[in-house]
Design a protein around this motif. Structure first.
Motif, PDB file in Angstrom:
ATOM      1  N   ALA A   1       0.869  -1.178   0.000  1.00  0.00           N
ATOM      2  CA  ALA A   1       0.000   0.000   0.000  1.00  0.00           C
ATOM      3  C   ALA A   1       0.905   1.226   0.000  1.00  0.00           C
ATOM      4  O   ALA A   1       1.622   1.488   0.958  1.00  0.00           O
ATOM      5  N   GLY A   2       0.894   1.952  -1.108  1.00  0.00           N
ATOM      6  CA  GLY A   2       1.849   3.037  -1.299  1.00  0.00           C
ATOM      7  C   GLY A   2       3.023   2.585  -2.134  1.00  0.00           C
ATOM      8  O   GLY A   2       4.174   2.938  -1.886  1.00  0.00           O
ATOM      9  N   GLY A   3       2.738   1.808  -3.171  1.00  0.00           N
ATOM     10  CA  GLY A   3       3.790   1.205  -3.975  1.00  0.00           C
ATOM     11  C   GLY A   3       4.592   2.180  -4.804  1.00  0.00           C
ATOM     12  O   GLY A   3       5.700   1.855  -5.231  1.00  0.00           O
ATOM     13  N   THR A   4       4.068   3.380  -5.040  1.00  0.00           N
ATOM     14  CA  THR A   4       4.804   4.367  -5.827  1.00  0.00           C
ATOM     15  C   THR A   4       5.407   5.467  -4.957  1.00  0.00           C
ATOM     16  O   THR A   4       5.860   6.486  -5.465  1.00  0.00           O
TER      17      THR A   4
ATOM     18  N   ASP B   1      -3.664   5.888 -12.738  1.00  0.00           N
ATOM     19  CA  ASP B   1      -3.255   4.911 -13.746  1.00  0.00           C
ATOM     20  C   ASP B   1      -1.778   5.042 -14.087  1.00  0.00           C
ATOM     21  O   ASP B   1      -1.111   4.041 -14.383  1.00  0.00           O
ATOM     22  N   ALA B   2      -1.261   6.283 -14.077  1.00  0.00           N
ATOM     23  CA  ALA B   2       0.155   6.474 -14.408  1.00  0.00           C
ATOM     24  C   ALA B   2       1.046   5.709 -13.438  1.00  0.00           C
ATOM     25  O   ALA B   2       2.115   5.218 -13.807  1.00  0.00           O
ATOM     26  N   GLY B   3       0.600   5.593 -12.203  1.00  0.00           N
ATOM     27  CA  GLY B   3       1.361   4.829 -11.223  1.00  0.00           C
ATOM     28  C   GLY B   3       1.424   3.359 -11.572  1.00  0.00           C
ATOM     29  O   GLY B   3       2.427   2.677 -11.299  1.00  0.00           O
ATOM     30  N   CYS B   4       0.356   2.829 -12.173  1.00  0.00           N
ATOM     31  CA  CYS B   4       0.356   1.424 -12.597  1.00  0.00           C
ATOM     32  C   CYS B   4       1.424   1.185 -13.663  1.00  0.00           C
ATOM     33  O   CYS B   4       2.103   0.147 -13.653  1.00  0.00           O
ATOM     34  N   GLU B   5       1.582   2.150 -14.557  1.00  0.00           N
ATOM     35  CA  GLU B   5       2.614   2.028 -15.586  1.00  0.00           C
ATOM     36  C   GLU B   5       4.009   2.034 -14.963  1.00  0.00           C
ATOM     37  O   GLU B   5       4.900   1.284 -15.379  1.00  0.00           O
TER      38      GLU B   5
ATOM     39  N   VAL C   1      -5.038   0.515  -8.728  1.00  0.00           N
ATOM     40  CA  VAL C   1      -5.502   1.858  -8.346  1.00  0.00           C
ATOM     41  C   VAL C   1      -6.354   1.727  -7.083  1.00  0.00           C
ATOM     42  O   VAL C   1      -7.274   0.916  -7.024  1.00  0.00           O
ATOM     43  N   MET C   2      -6.031   2.543  -6.064  1.00  0.00           N
ATOM     44  CA  MET C   2      -6.714   2.436  -4.778  1.00  0.00           C
ATOM     45  C   MET C   2      -6.780   3.797  -4.108  1.00  0.00           C
ATOM     46  O   MET C   2      -5.812   4.562  -4.121  1.00  0.00           O
TER      47      MET C   2
END
Length: 316
Positions: free
Chosen positions: A6-9, A34-38, A49-50
């Motif tokens: 939780a807070g991966g980026t 979504d940019a964080g998923c990339e 996304v959360m």
């Protein structure tokens, strides 16, 4: 092992992910966009996304990941100014993440059969009782009242630690009390809040500068957290370097490394109206933390054993 961060980026999450992927774990990381998923995908992880302050969003994200271990790295520390009189105000969002989001994560962990939860707390100095020895281990109590400027922040830290480690939590709960971060992108970097104040000569040593701080490089935070994912008994661990240090030692050294002048000295009575009682305590009476337990039980040692070397080569 399936791991959900939780807070991966965030600052710690982005350093943990490559370590965990390289070790063969299946990693999921939460992000708000979504940019964080990339970004996570580029590191070999799965992005989810959360909204950490929405219980349903957290429940769905953890259910998607189906993790054995949940790692709580949720904070909002990117825009801190270093104003000690506005501590609770600047930590307001982080305090919600340490209370509301912690409760959401713990509920989702129980609902999905998570075995272990590893959560970020703070152990750099000001949270501990300010009597007795100058360096404390994990058995030392949190201070009853840190000063009006930081009461809400301490209450949030206390809530997180109790929620994660309580027997009724139903998981192996480990709380990592990180020291004061340094390294690229953090407050003590040349462009960070503390680094900038020191470069401009706007951060004096108050009183005798006897308050003791504990530091840790951001990369050592990541490696310690990976160690806590893989081993260690439930409980609280200080994640700090080997040398807790008084303000009158570390501050002039850091000022030199960031290109600032030797900090001026300011009597406590003169500084008090500007930085408050909490600020004076941070400079004169707070206690540092020992890392002996983390070394013994997690099998972890900091690669930057002391801030003396780290400030010179690792501040960014």
């Amino acid at each position: 092992m399936r791991i959900f961060i939780a807070g991966g980026t965030g600052a710690v999450g982005t350093r943990m992910v490559p370590l965990l992927v390289a070790a063969g774990h299946q990693v999921y990381g939460s992000t708000r966009h979504d940019a964080g998923c990339e970004r996570l995908a580029a590191m070999g992880a799965n992005g989810v996304v959360m909204d950490p302050l929405d219980a349903d969003s957290v429940r769905v994200a953890v259910a998607v990941a189906k993790p054995e271990v949940v790692v709580h790295q949720l904070t909002a520390l990117g825009s801190l100014s270093g104003n000690l009189k506005k501590w609770d105000e600047e930590f307001a969002v982080t305090n919600r993440l340490r209370t509301e989001a912690t409760d959401h994560l713990m509920a989702a962990a129980r609902a999905n059969g998570v075995r272990r939860v590893v959560a970020q707390s703070f152990g750099g100095g000001w949270t501990l009782e300010r009597t007795g020895g100058w360096v404390k281990d994990e058995t030392a109590p949190l201070i009853a009242d840190p000063g009006k400027e930081a009461r809400a922040t301490l209450a949030a830290i206390r809530h997180l630690e109790e929620a994660v480690t309580a027997p009724e939590a139903g998981v192996e709960g480990l709380v990592l009390r990180y020291g004061n971060f340094y390294g690229p992108g953090n407050a003590t970097s040349r462009e960070g809040a503390i680094g900038e104040l020191l470069r401009k000569g706007r951060m004096p040593v108050v009183g005798g500068g006897t308050g003791v701080w504990s530091f840790v490089h951001i990369d050592d935070v990541a490696s310690a957290t990976v160690a806590a994912i893989e081993r260690g008994a439930p409980g609280i661990y200080n994640i700090v370097d080997d040398e807790p240090a008084p303000v009158n030692q570390w501050m002039p050294h850091l000022a030199e490394q960031v290109g600032g002048r030797t900090p001026m000295r300011l009597p406590a009575w003169l500084a008090r109206p500007m930085i408050g009682e909490f600020g004076v305590a941070v400079m004169t009476s707070v206690r540092g933390s020992s890392n002996a337990k983390a070394k013994q039980e997690l099998g972890w040692s900091p690669s930057y054993a002391t801030w003396r070397d780290g400030f010179r080569t690792g501040i960014g």
